[in-house]
Enzyme design. Structure first.
Site, mmCIF file in Angstrom:
data_model
loop_
_atom_site.group_PDB
_atom_site.id
_atom_site.type_symbol
_atom_site.label_atom_id
_atom_site.label_comp_id
_atom_site.label_asym_id
_atom_site.label_seq_id
_atom_site.Cartn_x
_atom_site.Cartn_y
_atom_site.Cartn_z
ATOM 1 N N ARG A 1 -9.431 -16.071 7.903
ATOM 2 C CA ARG A 1 -10.052 -14.943 8.614
ATOM 3 C C ARG A 1 -9.213 -13.674 8.467
ATOM 4 N NH1 ARG A 1 -9.071 -16.745 14.980
ATOM 5 N NH2 ARG A 1 -6.835 -17.017 14.789
ATOM 6 N N GLU B 1 -8.744 -9.872 18.057
ATOM 7 C CA GLU B 1 -7.300 -9.681 17.827
ATOM 8 C C GLU B 1 -7.015 -8.859 16.566
ATOM 9 O OE1 GLU B 1 -5.500 -13.585 17.902
ATOM 10 O OE2 GLU B 1 -5.400 -13.576 20.068
ATOM 11 N N CYS C 1 -7.064 2.007 0.996
ATOM 12 C CA CYS C 1 -6.045 2.400 1.981
ATOM 13 C C CYS C 1 -5.155 3.502 1.415
ATOM 14 C CB CYS C 1 -5.207 1.191 2.404
ATOM 15 S SG CYS C 1 -6.135 0.138 3.535
ATOM 16 N N GLU D 1 -8.361 -15.188 26.520
ATOM 17 C CA GLU D 1 -8.040 -16.522 25.998
ATOM 18 C C GLU D 1 -6.831 -16.990 26.799
ATOM 19 O OE1 GLU D 1 -7.576 -16.690 21.741
ATOM 20 O OE2 GLU D 1 -9.330 -15.439 21.405
ATOM 21 N N GLN E 1 -8.431 -27.672 14.286
ATOM 22 C CA GLN E 1 -8.799 -28.968 14.854
ATOM 23 C C GLN E 1 -7.878 -29.390 15.990
ATOM 24 O OE1 GLN E 1 -8.576 -30.929 11.086
ATOM 25 N NE2 GLN E 1 -10.698 -31.593 11.189
ATOM 26 N N TYR E 2 -6.590 -29.032 15.851
ATOM 27 C CA TYR E 2 -5.631 -29.478 16.868
ATOM 28 C C TYR E 2 -5.506 -28.500 18.019
ATOM 29 C CZ TYR E 2 -3.973 -33.543 14.381
ATOM 30 O OH TYR E 2 -3.879 -34.768 13.802
HETATM 31 C C1 GAL Z 1 -6.129 -16.723 19.094
HETATM 32 C C2 GAL Z 1 -7.452 -16.396 18.456
HETATM 33 C C3 GAL Z 1 -8.424 -17.530 18.597
HETATM 34 C C4 GAL Z 1 -7.779 -18.820 18.217
HETATM 35 C C5 GAL Z 1 -6.568 -19.054 19.054
HETATM 36 C C6 GAL Z 1 -5.906 -20.371 18.669
HETATM 37 O O1 GAL Z 1 -5.131 -15.949 18.538
HETATM 38 O O2 GAL Z 1 -8.020 -15.229 18.996
HETATM 39 O O3 GAL Z 1 -9.535 -17.273 17.779
HETATM 40 O O4 GAL Z 1 -7.436 -18.773 16.881
HETATM 41 O O5 GAL Z 1 -5.667 -17.999 18.853
HETATM 42 O O6 GAL Z 1 -4.694 -20.555 19.268
#
Ligand code: GAL
Length: 660
Positions: free
Chosen positions: A104, A143, A157, A296, A348-349
């Site tokens: 990504r 992010e 750029c 998050e 996955q983890y």
């Molecule tokens: C964040 C991100 C999420 C996911 C998460 C995993 O930095 O925004 O998409 O990747 O970490 O820890």
């Protein structure tokens, strides 16, 4: 309204599984989910074709269960068809290598095709979802700069960087002057000669470097602005935000915050790290707009997807302690990452509240308990926010300048800011973390760590603040640089010398572990000593400045290390040393206002949220042991309904929310 929920990815689950998830979320007390931020390929399966029916029924079912949606704009990963059709939208690294798709954040925000693709999907989504009752807001992208992708070195750029420089300097002569390109014969005759600071054999020009850091950050801000404006015009009832990354150093979040209604951030506390590290990031994020959410929030083992390794499980009580720490530092929303661990893909983890099998276990029950507690406290939390008489200046120009030239191997500007921050917290004060152009008069004390880049207006504002009665604390390297990242030609601390009442006559970088003792002459630490190393400055106080601590040991024995100067109604403390944490904590007490709770034991965090006269006092025990404390009276704990105080004993992981 307090928002509580999880990041949810219905695209990972069958409709039947999704149907089972919703009642469980409801039972946990959720009223919000964040969805969609990586699902561009689902929303737009091909150019000109848009599809929303895969998500709309989920949004509606959640809404029926009382759960609102924050939608992500999915611009962090374009669909593969877009990459194949417009291959030049991929970023390039410092070596000119393409950043490949497959994970990504691989696209360049200055690539015209990518900009059009992004605007198109955001506009289509905004049009489609404008009328949805269930949607309360938008998170733009995800992010910015994650995986260190803020700085791209592609041809788009390069062109955009030259345009940015043209707008700033107007002529290459002015640019040559600002960067001091006469050094190493780096002069430009026209804009086409100006390169990006790509990988090079030796160190880059500091002016070139700092302007590229600023330009790269501005690129993110511009990208945010475009989406903010589209969303605000089509969905005026929805809030617009972006998920920040706490202390992430590459994007100037002060500038970015012009285009969010309030910021949110992603909080992954390290169970073995400093317990106040999340508080520092909360305070950074809160200070941009006075309000924030955690979008998050750690809910299980995290780790490093690239390395494929996992960190420890949060122990019982950790998630609750972290969630209340967020609230205590001003969060108005806590959204866990993620609802359920995914079965496929790079993460996955990566931790869900539920494990891969979707069976509720202890983390789910802990999250549900917090849901009940929040529901009980929601009415009291409503309208309250954090106010503090202490500010810490954390400035991106300084951060970037020191990132390139840390002066001492391993020196970290943020680690130093954090030392001052934790010292203030030990006296009970949390800090507003502010930019150097912020208004200062409402603060009793302003901490200004390593304020290297200073211009005349900033020096003037600091002087006005001190003369008006403020207390200013300066630390090494102050006033040594200009906004162009050149060295000042004045004796340090340059434009701050008069204010501080001293000059720094010599700096002594100690790269090899040398140390000195400083002995305190006056103030709360009079007679005590501390060991300092790393970087020391030999200070020469002018008339009127008082020596608070001096060095022992040649060749600097008897010379000033810390001084104090009175100016107008205020005072300036100058520390020419990095004091170790315990000494810093004790020393700083003399520079801070009184706090109502005294003698806060180690590992106990104390904060206050208020609304006018109404106050909530939060006590959180991070220590791993019982902690005892004397409160200035007896109060009711909102979580248990029990009376508490004046004597309090908090068990490991204990949380009290007291109505004062
Ligand atoms: C964040 C991100 C999420 C996911 C998460 C995993 O930095 O925004 O998409 O990747 O970490 O820890």
């Amino acid at each position: 309204m307090f928002y509580y929920g999880a990041c949810y990815y219905p695209e990972h689950w069958t409709p039947e599984q999704a149907r089972q998830h919703i009642p469980l979320m409801q039972k946990a007390g959720f009223n919000v989910v964040r969805m969609g931020e990586f699902a561009w390929c689902k929303f737009q399966p091909d150019q000109g074709r848009f599809k929303f029916d895969w998500l709309d029924p989920v949004i509606e079912s959640l809404n029926k269960a009382g759960i609102k949606t924050v939608l992500g704009t999915p611009t962090a990963i374009p669909p593969q068809w877009a990459i194949v059709r417009y291959p030049d939208i991929l970023q390039k690294d410092q070596h000119g290598h393409v950043r490949n798709p497959g994970s990504r954040c691989h696209c360049c925000k200055n690539a015209p095709a990518y900009q059009i693709l992004c605007e198109t999907i955001v506009r289509e989504m905004a049009r489609h979802y404008a009328g949805f009752d269930a949607i309360i807001g938008w998170q733009v992208d995800n992010e910015f700069g994650c995986h260190y992708t803020t700085r791209c070195y592609c041809e788009f750029c390069e062109k955009a960087f030259r345009d940015w420089l043209l707008a700033k300097y107007k002529s290459t002569d002015a640019l040559n002057e600002a960067w001091g390109t006469s050094f190493w014969g780096f002069e430009f005759r026209n804009w086409a000669e100006v390169p990006l600071p790509k990988a090079m054999p030796a160190a880059p020009n500091p002016g070139h470097w700092l302007d590229f850091a600023r330009f790269s950050s501005d690129t993110q801000v511009k990208f945010m602005k475009t989406q903010y404006e589209i969303l605000k015009s089509l969905c005026p009832k929805h809030f617009v935000t972006h998920n920040y990354m706490g202390t992430f150093p590459e994007v100037d979040y002060y500038k970015l915050s012009q285009y969010v209604d309030f910021p949110v951030w992603d909080n992954y506390p390290d169970p073995y790290g400093h317990p106040l590290a999340p508080a520092y990031a909360h305070d950074i994020t809160r200070s941009f707009k006075g309000k924030f959410w955690v979008m998050e929030h750690k809910s299980g083992p995290t780790g490093d997807a690239a390395a494929g390794v996992l960190d420890e499980q949060p122990e019982p009580g950790d998630i609750r302690r972290w969630a209340w720490q967020s609230v205590a530092n001003g969060a108005d929303g806590v959204v866990y990452f993620r609802w359920r661990a995914c079965l496929t893909g790079a993460e996955q983890y990566w931790h869900g509240i539920l494990d891969h099998d979707g069976v509720p276990r202890r983390r789910y029950y802990e999250v549900s308990k917090i849901g009940e507690e929040l529901a009980r406290a929601a009415g009291e939390l409503e309208g309250t926010s954090v106010e503090t008489p202490v500010a810490l200046i954390r400035n991106f120009d300084t951060l970037w300048s020191i990132e390139r030239q840390p002066t001492i191997r391993g020196f970290s500007y943020d680690a130093h800011c954090f030392d001052l921050y934790t010292a203030a917290k030990a006296s009970g004060h949390l800090c507003d973390i502010i930019n150097s152009d912020a208004a200062l008069s409402k603060y009793a004390t302003v901490l200004a760590p390593c304020l290297a880049i200073v211009d005349t207006p900033l020096a003037g504002r600091l002087e006005e603040y001190v003369k008006g009665g403020g207390t200013l604390v300066l630390t090494p390297m102050s006033g040594t640089r200009t906004p162009a990242n050149a060295m000042s030609d004045q004796t340090p601390p340059g434009l701050l010398a008069e204010l501080a009442g001293l000059t720094a006559e010599e700096v002594r970088p100690y790269q090899h572990g040398q140390t000195h003792e400083v002995v305190f002459k006056t103030g709360p630490m009079a007679g005590k000593t501390a060991t300092v190393g790393t970087w020391i400055e030999v200070l020469q106080p002018g008339d009127g400045a008082e020596i608070m601590a001096e060095y022992r040991g040649e060749p600097v024995a008897g010379r000033a290390a810390i001084t104090h100067n009175r100016l107008g109604k205020g005072r300036v403390f100058y520390m020419g040393v990095y004091l170790p944490a315990p000494a810093l904590r004790e020393f700083l007490r003399a520079c801070l206002p009184e706090f109502p709770v005294k003698h806060i034991p180690d590992g106990l965090e104390v904060t206050v949220r208020r609304d006018g006269q109404r106050r909530l006092l939060f006590l959180i025990n991070h220590s791993g042991d019982r902690r005892d404390l004397m409160l200035p009276g007896q109060f009711t704990d909102l979580l248990s309904g029990e009376p508490v105080g004046p004597k309090v004993a908090l068990a490991k992981n204990g949380v009290l929310v007291l109505r004062v």
